[in-house]
Structures are given as C-alpha cells and as structure tokens.
Write an enzyme that holds these catalytic residues in place. Structure first.
Site, short mmCIF file in Angstrom:
data_model
loop_
_atom_site.label_atom_id
_atom_site.label_comp_id
_atom_site.label_asym_id
_atom_site.label_seq_id
_atom_site.Cartn_x
_atom_site.Cartn_y
_atom_site.Cartn_z
N THR A 162 17.08 44.59 -20.88
CA THR A 162 16.41 45.74 -20.27
C THR A 162 15.39 45.31 -19.23
O THR A 162 14.46 44.58 -19.54
CB THR A 162 15.73 46.60 -21.34
N ASP A 203 17.02 38.28 -20.77
CA ASP A 203 16.73 39.54 -21.45
C ASP A 203 17.67 40.59 -20.85
O ASP A 203 18.27 40.35 -19.79
CB ASP A 203 15.27 39.92 -21.22
N CYS A 219 1.21 4.28 0.80
CA CYS A 219 0.93 5.50 1.56
C CYS A 219 2.16 6.42 1.58
O CYS A 219 2.07 7.61 1.26
CB CYS A 219 0.52 5.16 2.99
N ASP A 279 11.21 40.04 -18.77
CA ASP A 279 10.19 40.81 -18.06
C ASP A 279 9.22 41.52 -19.00
O ASP A 279 8.36 42.26 -18.55
CB ASP A 279 10.84 41.85 -17.13
N CYS A 303 0.85 -1.19 0.00
CA CYS A 303 0.00 0.00 0.00
C CYS A 303 0.89 1.24 0.00
O CYS A 303 1.66 1.46 0.94
CB CYS A 303 -0.91 -0.02 1.22
N ASP A 313 5.48 0.83 7.62
CA ASP A 313 4.98 1.69 6.56
C ASP A 313 4.58 3.05 7.12
O ASP A 313 4.87 4.09 6.53
CB ASP A 313 3.78 1.05 5.87
#
Length: 648
Positions: free
Chosen positions: A359, A357, A315, A545, A313, A631
């Site tokens: 500027t 970029d 979990c 931006d 299982c 577990d």
C-alpha cells in the site's frame, strides 16, 4: 526532545544510538552531544561545523595575505592549512591510542603534508577542506535516524481520558496500566493498546499495518496505540503498559535492527590500512637497504627513498573515491534519488533481492472505484446517490466515490438528515425516503461476493427497501509498477511483496506483477521476513512508505522510502525516492554499481601510475618532478572519470 532511554522506553544497546551519536558505529574522534547530530546547531556545539568554518576563514585570510604580500609565496596557505589539520591530527592521535595507525585521517594527513612538500599547497588546502566538509555531511546523515524514532514516539498521544467513578479525567498516557478504562473520541489517536468494551467505529490502523482501509472495531476487538479512531466513540480496557504498546515495540524493533546492522567501513579507510604502511615501508627500504646491503651511496638512496614517499603521496587516491561518491550522490539527487552516503551506495551495489511494501509503494495508497453494479437502477443513479451520501465524509471509500462521480460528470443527489453509522456507513433521506451507503449486511446479494474477489472493498447503495446497486473499490497499482518490477528482474534481483493487507488483495496484485507475496504481516513479521531472506544469503533492499515498515527498513541491508511516505520511514531508511516511482529502485542499484565500478577504475588508475613511476624513479630513469606531475595528472584523470557519473 530527550533521547528515548530518558523517556522511559528502556536502555539501548548502544549509548551513541540512544543519545544521538553516529549510528554507523564509526567514531570520528569528537564527542557527540546528547541532543544528536541531526542539526547544524548540534554540529556547531560538537565542533565539527566550527572546525570547518574556522578553516574556511583561515583560507580566505591566506588568500588576502597572498595578494597583499606576494613575497610570502605559499606560506600563508601553509599556516592556514595547519589550522585545518589541527583537529584532524587530534583524531590521528586518538586512532593511534586505539591501535589503528592507518586510519583515513592518517592517509589524508600524509596526502596534505606530501602535497605541501612538493609545492602543491593549493591542492593540499583543498583536500583538507573537502575532508572537513565530508565529516559534516556524514554527521548530519547519522543524526537523522534518531530524529525519525522520535517522530514515531510522537504518534502516541501525551494524554488519555481515563474513566473513573463519577466521570472521566485527563491523565498522562505513560501512566496507564492494564485494566484501566479509557475513552477514545471520534477522530482521536488511541493512547494505549486495548480491547473495545463499548462502542463501534472504524479505526485507521495504517500506521501499523499499512492497510489503507479503516478496520471496523466493536466490543471484544483489539486496538493499538497510535492508530486513529474514526467516527464513533470507543470505551477501551487497557491491555499493555506504555512501555510495551504497539508503538514502543516498533521503536525497540527499529533500535535493535540498527544495533545489529554491521557498519560498512569506508572504502578508502579499508584501503588505507594496507596502502599507507606499504608506502612507508617501501620508502624506508629504498633509503636503507641498498646502502646497507650493497654499500651504495647513502645520499643518493635517501633522496630516492624520500622520492618514493612523495610518489606514494595518495592525493589521487584520497580524491578518487570521494569524487566518485559525490558525483553519484549528486546524479541521484538530480533525479529525485536521495542516497545517504557512500556506505549506502556500496551496499546498494551488492543488492540481489528487493522486498516491497504494497500500500502506497506498489499501489497508489488510496482506493478508487473499480466497478459499479446497477441492480435496481442505472449506473448514474447508483453513483449519484452514493456521492450524495458521501458529501462531507473523509472516509477513503467516500472520497473514491466522489472522485468517480466527478470524473463521470454525475451530480451528487440532494440528501437530507445525513448521519454517520459507526462501523457501518452513512444514512440520509432522499425525497423523503430512507437511503443508505455502506457495508453490505446479511441480505447482500450474491453479486457482492463476486465483486469482492481480489480483495476489493464492496459497498451497498440502498433506497427505501430496494438495493439500487453495489460499488467495488480497490487500491490500484502504480502506473510504473509493472515496468519497475521488470527492470529489477532484468538486473537479476529477486522481487518479493511484504504487506499488512489482506491475502486476497495481496495475491491479486502479486499475480498481476509476477512476484512473490506474503500478506497479513505486522511490523515484526516484515522484520522477520527480511532477516529470513538475509539468512538465506540475500543482500536485501526493503522498500516502504509507512511506520509499519520502519523496523524492516532499518534491518535490511538498504532501506528505501518513498517520498510520499511517513517521516519515520524517510528518516529510518538509507535512501529515498522523492517521486515514488517503482523504477527508481532499479535506477538506484544501477547507479550504485556504476559508482563502485568507477571507484575501482580510479583506484587502479592511481595505483598503476604510481607503481610505474615508482619503478622508474628507483632505477634512476626518471626524476622526482616527472613522477609528481604524473600524480597530478592522475588526480585530474580520476576526477574526470568520476564526473562521468553525472551523466544519466
């Protein structure tokens, strides 16, 4: 607002992208409405939010019932969990019809049902609730890209002033056709791509090129839809239909880049396709093979086969990845690093090239006075006259001069008869003498050429017949640009600058930071540069931006927008730096690498414990309950390990 294909921008490749469905290509089994999934109201209509709210109410009712009727034990929670599992089971069935029996929904269902079988009802209920909340967050993030494109479309004015015989009239911008003549007033957005046939003005093209300085435009020059006319009136001949103007082309580039961007599947889902069938096959083999092949006791081995399923299982596995992702995303948010989901973290962890970029990203995005050269007067006189002529102007150069004068305590000169000279500068009278501040003319001194080196903008200050001096302004690098670039190089990333600015300005900044540079790029050029790097095998992060960065942000493996940028850049990007620090890019990559390492540790820990107790249970050394406790312990351990990501 309707989707873009409904506005005449042409059909998209993917109906979901057009109409607001999930851009990552991942179908969660519920329909997405036409309006997109970018708002809580849309999620409520689609059912995603409603399912989570109903389930949360059912859990609350179960808690009340448990207090009022203690004898009922955990059954109220079991009943409540059935409410939450119902929509999940629908998705399981949908995945089964598509031929995918080992989806994340199947894994989550096995986890919940297995936890109920071993008496961990509370854990099962929590797993289901977290899953439904995760679906909501993912849908919200998916709807944002469409909202960003709609904001980009909104840059083009709805109407234009069309020139006809006998005057002008207002018409829909979408109806303009090549050859028609329109008028763009001072301060207005230009409604179509066109060519100037009369007038002079400075046009702000930053939405398309990212260049911070207005560009002088006169007869014969090209202008673009969505850019902003400055101080003069322009008559323009339309050169492109509305469906093919500059903004429409950027919209198409963004949409196509998103369509080409391969969806990154969730880690747990990929793992579930292997893990879930293996656990089921192992349980069946343990239950059936010993009795069939060796005549062993059926009852004993069927019990052990069921024990294998319970041990398997998942979990801890189901919790391990979302816990690590949630901790990493929360850690980033606390530092102003907004990352849109686990798929972005996974992609960031593999990044080995960063394209910036210029500027507003590597630089402050606004010019500042770099040098004042006094020729026929003192420095203070030059600044005072320039500041006096700049009063009331919104031109970036005027703002830079006023800021420099204020910083040096220089009072602006008293100027009368101020007048803007479109595309040239501003004039006025000081003590009855004509004065001018603006672009140097043919009689500019040789010093102007020297000051212009490195991409600086040079303006001339004149009084009467004398040139008092020259003022050079430049868009300066951010304070942390050098340190941020160095941090990226330290983690092995290649750093490149892609800019629409002039080559001289780009080269000067690139040389100071020690990075590569490509200048004079339009949005499609930046997109091509990113794809070229990807074709060379790089995993590219694009940082920008502006609107001009949107196509490249969408095409890159990860797009990062700076918080001071445009809405379109922020929405198109996969992540954002709210503080706009260049060093945040390296911080995001390092955080993503830590998150992926933590997930690998958690998966290894959960599987290791399961394998150990699987062997001891099959051999009869340990019983079911020690394995179940192991577990549960693994769940605690992986959660605690994930929470380490919250530390900076």
């Amino acid at each position: 607002m309707s989707c873009l294909c409904c506005q005449g921008y042409g059909p998209t490749r993917d109906e979901d992208v057009c109409c607001g469905g999930p851009e990552d290509g991942h179908d969660h089994g519920h329909d997405h409405g036409h309006g997109g999934s970018g708002t809580l109201a849309a999620l409520w209509r689609e059912g995603t939010l409603r399912e989570a709210v109903v389930y949360a109410a059912a859990l609350q009712a179960a808690a009340v019932a448990g207090r009022l009727w203690p004898a009922a034990g955990g059954w109220p929670f079991v009943a409540a969990m059935a409410v939450g599992l119902y929509p999940v089971l629908r998705r399981v069935l949908a995945e089964l019809r598509r031929g995918n029996p080992f989806s994340i929904e199947m894994l989550m269902t096995i986890s919940a049902v297995g936890a109920v079988a071993i008496g961990a009802v509370g854990e099962a209920a929590t797993v289901v609730l977290l899953f439904l909340v995760g679906e909501i967050l993912e849908s919200l993030a998916a709807g944002r890209a469409q909202a960003g494109i709609e904001r980009l479309v909104a840059l083009v004015p709805q109407t234009a002033l069309l020139e006809e015989e006998g005057g002008t009239r207002s018409v829909a911008a979408a109806s303009l056709t090549p050859g028609q003549v329109i008028v763009a007033g001072a301060g207005e957005r230009i409604a179509a791509d066109g060519e100037v046939i009369d007038g002079m003005s400075g046009v702000d093209e930053s939405p398309l090129t990212g260049e911070s300085r207005p560009k002088p435009k006169g007869p014969g020059d090209a202008v673009y839809a969505g850019t902003v006319n400055g101080e003069g009136v322009l008559r323009l001949r339309v050169t492109a239909d509305a469906s093919d103007n500059a903004i429409a082309r950027v919209v198409r580039l963004v949409r196509e880049a998103q369509a080409r961007k391969a969806p990154v599947q969730r880690i747990v889902e990929r793992f579930a396709r292997v893990y879930t069938p293996c656990v089921v096959a192992a349980g069946a083999a343990v239950a059936v093979l010993p009795p069939l092949l060796a005549g062993a006791d059926w009852t004993t081995w069927i019990y052990r086969g069921l024990a294998v399923l319970l041990i398997g299982c998942p979990c801890a596995l189901v919790i391990s990845t979302p816990a690590a992702l949630a901790a990493a995303l929360a850690s980033g948010a606390g530092r102003g690093l907004l990352i849109k989901g686990g798929a972005v973290l996974e992609s960031l962890a593999r990044a080995d090239a960063v394209a910036f970029d210029k500027t507003g990203t590597l630089t402050r995005g606004r010019p500042a006075v770099a040098e004042v050269a006094a020729l026929a007067g003192s420095r203070a006189e030059v600044l005072a006259l320039a500041a006096g002529l700049s009063l009331g102007s919104t031109h970036p150069m005027a703002r830079a001069v006023l800021a420099a004068a204020a910083a040096e305590g220089v009072a602006p000169a008293a100027v009368a008869d101020l007048a803007a000279l479109p595309g040239r500068g501003v004039s006025g009278r000081v003590d009855g003498v004509e004065a001018f501040f603006g672009a140097p003319g043919a009689d500019a001194p040789a010093a102007a050429q020297t000051l212009a080196e490195g991409g600086r903008t040079v303006s001339l200050v004149r009084k009467g017949g004398d040139i008092l001096g020259l003022i050079a302004a430049a868009d300066e690098a951010r304070e942390d640009a050098a340190a941020g670039v160095a941090a990226l190089k330290a983690i092995g990333a290649r750093v490149v600058m892609l800019t629409g600015d002039v080559p001289a300005a780009a080269a000067a900044l690139a040389d100071s930071l020690g990075i590569e540079a490509r200048a004079g790029l339009l949005p499609e050029d930046k997109l091509a540069a990113v794809r070229e790097m990807q074709a060379q095998g790089a995993h590219v992060v694009k940082v920008g931006d502006g609107i001009n960065d949107a196509p490249a942000l969408a095409a890159a493996d990860v797009g990062i927008a700076f918080g001071g940028g445009t809405d379109v850049a922020l929405e198109t990007a996969d992540a954002a730096s709210l503080h706009g620090h260049v060093g945040d890019v390296a911080a995001m990559i390092l955080l993503a690498r830590r998150a992926m390492a933590t997930i690998r540790q958690n998966v290894a820990l959960a599987i290791g414990l399961k394998l150990a107790f699987l062997v001891t249970t099959v051999l009869g050394i340990t019983g079911l309950w020690p394995a179940v406790l192991a577990d549960t312990g693994a769940t605690v351990l992986v959660t605690a390990n994930a929470l380490r990501l919250l530390r900076r």
